[in-house]
Design a protein around this motif. Sequence first.
Motif, PDB file in Angstrom:
ATOM      1  N   LYS A 135       0.835  -1.204   0.000  1.00  0.00           N
ATOM      2  CA  LYS A 135       0.000   0.000   0.000  1.00  0.00           C
ATOM      3  C   LYS A 135       0.874   1.260   0.000  1.00  0.00           C
ATOM      4  N   ILE A 136       2.053   1.181   0.620  1.00  0.00           N
ATOM      5  CA  ILE A 136       3.027   2.282   0.620  1.00  0.00           C
ATOM      6  C   ILE A 136       4.408   1.690   0.358  1.00  0.00           C
ATOM      7  N   TYR A 137       5.110   2.293  -0.593  1.00  0.00           N
ATOM      8  CA  TYR A 137       6.472   1.873  -0.884  1.00  0.00           C
ATOM      9  C   TYR A 137       7.438   2.869  -0.207  1.00  0.00           C
ATOM     10  N   PRO A 138       8.154   2.443   0.857  1.00  0.00           N
ATOM     11  CA  PRO A 138       9.164   3.343   1.476  1.00  0.00           C
ATOM     12  C   PRO A 138      10.508   3.215   0.745  1.00  0.00           C
ATOM     13  N   ILE A 139      11.039   4.378   0.335  1.00  0.00           N
ATOM     14  CA  ILE A 139      12.309   4.385  -0.396  1.00  0.00           C
ATOM     15  C   ILE A 139      13.231   5.421   0.260  1.00  0.00           C
ATOM     16  N   GLU A 140      14.453   5.020   0.508  1.00  0.00           N
ATOM     17  CA  GLU A 140      15.458   5.960   1.005  1.00  0.00           C
ATOM     18  C   GLU A 140      16.474   6.223  -0.105  1.00  0.00           C
ATOM     19  N   ILE A 141      16.718   7.548  -0.381  1.00  0.00           N
ATOM     20  CA  ILE A 141      17.603   7.939  -1.482  1.00  0.00           C
ATOM     21  C   ILE A 141      18.781   8.718  -0.907  1.00  0.00           C
ATOM     22  N   GLN A 142      19.932   8.361  -1.403  1.00  0.00           N
ATOM     23  CA  GLN A 142      21.169   9.016  -0.950  1.00  0.00           C
ATOM     24  C   GLN A 142      21.734   9.860  -2.093  1.00  0.00           C
ATOM     25  N   ALA A 143      22.108  11.087  -1.735  1.00  0.00           N
ATOM     26  CA  ALA A 143      22.782  11.978  -2.689  1.00  0.00           C
ATOM     27  C   ALA A 143      24.243  12.154  -2.249  1.00  0.00           C
ATOM     28  N   GLN A 144      25.177  12.011  -3.174  1.00  0.00           N
ATOM     29  CA  GLN A 144      26.607  12.086  -2.843  1.00  0.00           C
ATOM     30  C   GLN A 144      27.306  12.952  -3.899  1.00  0.00           C
ATOM     31  N   ASP A 145      28.147  13.884  -3.397  1.00  0.00           N
ATOM     32  CA  ASP A 145      28.883  14.724  -4.352  1.00  0.00           C
ATOM     33  C   ASP A 145      30.195  14.046  -4.707  1.00  0.00           C
ATOM     34  N   GLY A 146      30.933  14.726  -5.532  1.00  0.00           N
ATOM     35  CA  GLY A 146      32.168  14.115  -6.010  1.00  0.00           C
ATOM     36  C   GLY A 146      33.205  13.937  -4.947  1.00  0.00           C
ATOM     37  N   ALA A 147      33.100  14.733  -3.892  1.00  0.00           N
ATOM     38  CA  ALA A 147      34.072  14.606  -2.810  1.00  0.00           C
ATOM     39  C   ALA A 147      33.673  13.579  -1.786  1.00  0.00           C
ATOM     40  N   GLY A 148      32.493  12.963  -1.927  1.00  0.00           N
ATOM     41  CA  GLY A 148      32.060  11.918  -1.013  1.00  0.00           C
ATOM     42  C   GLY A 148      31.133  12.365   0.068  1.00  0.00           C
ATOM     43  N   LEU A 149      30.798  13.666   0.072  1.00  0.00           N
ATOM     44  CA  LEU A 149      29.831  14.093   1.070  1.00  0.00           C
ATOM     45  C   LEU A 149      28.437  13.648   0.642  1.00  0.00           C
ATOM     46  N   MET A 150      27.629  13.222   1.651  1.00  0.00           N
ATOM     47  CA  MET A 150      26.336  12.604   1.363  1.00  0.00           C
ATOM     48  C   MET A 150      25.210  13.284   2.096  1.00  0.00           C
ATOM     49  N   ALA A 151      24.052  13.091   1.536  1.00  0.00           N
ATOM     50  CA  ALA A 151      22.809  13.489   2.203  1.00  0.00           C
ATOM     51  C   ALA A 151      21.741  12.451   1.841  1.00  0.00           C
ATOM     52  N   ARG A 152      20.793  12.261   2.738  1.00  0.00           N
ATOM     53  CA  ARG A 152      19.747  11.255   2.500  1.00  0.00           C
ATOM     54  C   ARG A 152      18.376  11.879   2.713  1.00  0.00           C
ATOM     55  N   THR A 153      17.408  11.347   1.960  1.00  0.00           N
ATOM     56  CA  THR A 153      16.014  11.736   2.109  1.00  0.00           C
ATOM     57  C   THR A 153      15.145  10.493   1.958  1.00  0.00           C
ATOM     58  N   LYS A 154      13.901  10.599   2.429  1.00  0.00           N
ATOM     59  CA  LYS A 154      12.962   9.454   2.382  1.00  0.00           C
ATOM     60  C   LYS A 154      11.817   9.789   1.453  1.00  0.00           C
ATOM     61  N   VAL A 155      11.502   8.834   0.617  1.00  0.00           N
ATOM     62  CA  VAL A 155      10.393   8.976  -0.340  1.00  0.00           C
ATOM     63  C   VAL A 155       9.332   7.934   0.014  1.00  0.00           C
ATOM     64  N   LEU A 156       8.114   8.388   0.191  1.00  0.00           N
ATOM     65  CA  LEU A 156       6.976   7.484   0.467  1.00  0.00           C
ATOM     66  C   LEU A 156       6.017   7.562  -0.719  1.00  0.00           C
ATOM     67  N   ILE A 157       5.934   6.477  -1.448  1.00  0.00           N
ATOM     68  CA  ILE A 157       5.023   6.401  -2.603  1.00  0.00           C
ATOM     69  C   ILE A 157       3.793   5.613  -2.166  1.00  0.00           C
ATOM     70  N   LYS A 158       2.681   6.302  -2.081  1.00  0.00           N
ATOM     71  CA  LYS A 158       1.404   5.686  -1.664  1.00  0.00           C
ATOM     72  C   LYS A 158       0.648   5.214  -2.908  1.00  0.00           C
ATOM     73  N   VAL A 159       0.250   3.962  -2.885  1.00  0.00           N
ATOM     74  CA  VAL A 159      -0.475   3.356  -4.013  1.00  0.00           C
ATOM     75  C   VAL A 159      -1.974   3.490  -3.749  1.00  0.00           C
ATOM     76  N   LEU A 160      -2.650   4.084  -4.716  1.00  0.00           N
ATOM     77  CA  LEU A 160      -4.100   4.250  -4.609  1.00  0.00           C
ATOM     78  C   LEU A 160      -4.794   3.047  -5.247  1.00  0.00           C
ATOM     79  N   ASP A 161      -5.674   2.474  -4.483  1.00  0.00           N
ATOM     80  CA  ASP A 161      -6.395   1.283  -4.974  1.00  0.00           C
ATOM     81  C   ASP A 161      -7.402   1.687  -6.036  1.00  0.00           C
ATOM     82  N   ILE A 162      -7.442   0.947  -7.101  1.00  0.00           N
ATOM     83  CA  ILE A 162      -8.497   1.066  -8.108  1.00  0.00           C
ATOM     84  C   ILE A 162      -9.207  -0.276  -8.196  1.00  0.00           C
ATOM     85  N   ASN A 163     -10.378  -0.216  -8.732  1.00  0.00           N
ATOM     86  CA  ASN A 163     -11.182  -1.443  -8.792  1.00  0.00           C
ATOM     87  C   ASN A 163     -10.734  -2.280  -9.983  1.00  0.00           C
ATOM     88  N   ASP A 164      -9.584  -2.899  -9.814  1.00  0.00           N
ATOM     89  CA  ASP A 164      -9.013  -3.685 -10.907  1.00  0.00           C
ATOM     90  C   ASP A 164      -9.106  -5.176 -10.666  1.00  0.00           C
TER      91      ASP A 164
END
Length: 816
Positions: free
Chosen positions: A313-342
Amino acid sequence: MAIWVKLPGCSGLVLLFLFLGLLLEVRAGKIRYSVPEETDEGFFVGNIAKDLGLQPQELAERGVRIISRGRSHLFALNPRSGSLVTSGRIDREELCAHSERCLVSFNILVEDEMKLFPAEVEIIDINDNTPQFQLEEVEFKVNEITTPGTRIPLPFGQDLDVGMNSLQSYQLSFNPHFSLDVQQGADGSQHPEMVLQSPLDREEEAVHHLLLTASDGGNPVHSGTLRIRVQVVDVNDNPPSFTQAQYHMSVPENVPLGTQLLIVKATDPDEGANGEVTYSFHNIDHKVAQIFQLDSYTGEISNKKPLDFEEYKIYPIEIQAQDGAGLMARTKVLIKVLDINDNAPEVTITSVTTAVPENFPPATIIALISVHDQDSEENGHITCSIPGNLPFKLEKLVDNYYRLVTERTLDRELTSKYNITVIATDQGIPSLSTETHISLQVTDVNDNPPAFPKDSYSVYISENNPRGASIFSVTAHDADSHENAQVTYSLAEDNLQGAPLSSYVSINSDTGVLYALRALDYEQFQELQLRVTARDSGDPPLSSNVSLRIFLLDQNDNAPEILYPALPTDGSTGVELAPRSAEPGYLVTKVVAVDRDSGQNAWLSYRLLKASEPGLFTVGLHTGEVRTARALLDRDALKQSLVVAVQDHGQPPLSATVTLTVAVADSIPDVLADLGSLEIPHDSDASGLTLYLVVAVAAVSCVFLAFVIVLLALRLRRWHTSRLLQASGSGLASIPASHFVGVDGMRAFLQTYSHEVSLTADSRRSHLIFPQPNYADTLISQESCEKSEPLLITQDLLEDKKEIFSKVSDEVLHFT
């Protein structure tokens, strides 16, 4: 497998509470068991027979079985022990993934009663999985001017087990520059971080190698390792920075493949390679990593596999950003799936009866139906229905189960087969539905007796039918089927004129055709009343009766029968007397005839077929009276021969004839004198015999007259003597007067004397009979001797003959 809890000093109390809890659970309607994962096939789970209140052998007899959606293969019933056992290896992680409790729910169906008992088995986790990292080795670039206390997030370790068997701790290999700090997440998860303890010097050591170990709490302990490579780089002032600390996105589950779902953005104010940012997944589930694709340069997230609301129902994704010198930052992405009558509803026929007798009562269970929809909320809300014109209804049970039952008693004669369409419809927009069909055969019971089209039958047949002829056919219809509709016919026992009815008619037991066993005669009986019984071959058999009246139609098979004049038994013909003084219309005699037929066949007409003196006599057409047509003349012969024909009006007509001989005379002497002249031309010997007979009769008469004269003389003499004696003495006065008969007595005798004459023609003989008188004290008895043949004369003719006989008596007295 039961879970035993052993506490010091109170084990009995614990067992008691567990037992009471189990009883309450069973009474509440749900049976609960537990079993460790990875057990062998046939592992004992619980005594299902005991919990259902049955004996082990009753499981098979009553059709007890497991029904479940997709998981019925995990467990099986042992019919000999009545226990629930595993039917194969059970992997808890495959069934329930990271769920804290793994419960497998199913239902126990008692098929003979169509009752469901919900059951639940908890799969107990064992330490069969080792903690693992998604990568075997990870590399970090750390600026040599990084201040101590800087935290570097490390990848998570994953352990598919739960509880104490799951990942419990991290350990970092010794390094004077780095230490390990584990942070506790809001969901209870552990986030390892590597903390810089002392400044780095690239010139002293450019690369540091460390080992991160993740361990679980099982027994024995399992662990996994991650190699960490830390590269010390030159000064890089600014790490990347995401525009949002957390990204949220809602997408329908039917989004096309390759659709751009989200773009993450991280910026780095440095220049050159230090400002170039690349993106990568961090601490992501391997299944999720296979569904989404991340562009490492643009930060664009797209789907490379279909999304499924029913799986995530929800896909949790963690994404890391890194520059050329190796410094990093992270953020979290939550993709919520909407149910359809399929997903259309799923309909499963768990148990079904394909045939049911028509006499089963209402509420008989026909089928057990399970419905399921993988969608959620309104899209997964299901209503189940059947067409309203059928004698069935659906009753909702627990856990999306329905049972199809009869609403009223079925009648096979109205409908022998039903095709029942079960429709499951969800509440989505647009709604989806699934149809399934149940074919039900209504079997026959013997509830209909054979029925005749009519209450009674009347048939008309002609008499004199041939033996074995088919005279009628009856047919009864039975609305049942097979042997219940096989009809046999029979006749009820009865008697007709002293003979059994079965000797007159019979019936074919299979076809209902009636046959005459003999020729039927209308003159014996005009009607037959039968009762035909039709009986089916059911158990018990049913029958019905119908009355059949057979009316015989008369045929002209009987000729008229002449009753008068009747022929004497010796074959002679009677003679009718007609006085010569008879006037025209004088009734000479009457021919009486009957016909045993009826109707027109019995209408008789009379006619004079032949006469020795045409025109002298006439015969009444409808009365048969023979009358004189004119006055008799002296020239008319003494003997007149008439042939009278009697004919009926049948087709063809039948007739009978009678020959009459009429003697024309005024007195007996005339008859006697002319008897000799009666000639029978057919036989000369018979004429001579008649002549001798007449002479004999005349001689006897003369002897009789002489005897009478002598008797009278003797009586006169006695009378004269008695007179003399009376005159001479008084003693004679006492003699009874009855001893003396005078002239009056003689006259009385003469008056009692009579002739009995029988003149016959066409029989070669004639009779003249004198009675034999009987005397007692000179009185003549009035009793005559027995007659050999009666006079064949009518009443009118008798009166004429009495007159003739009176004249004869006078002549006798005169002669005396």
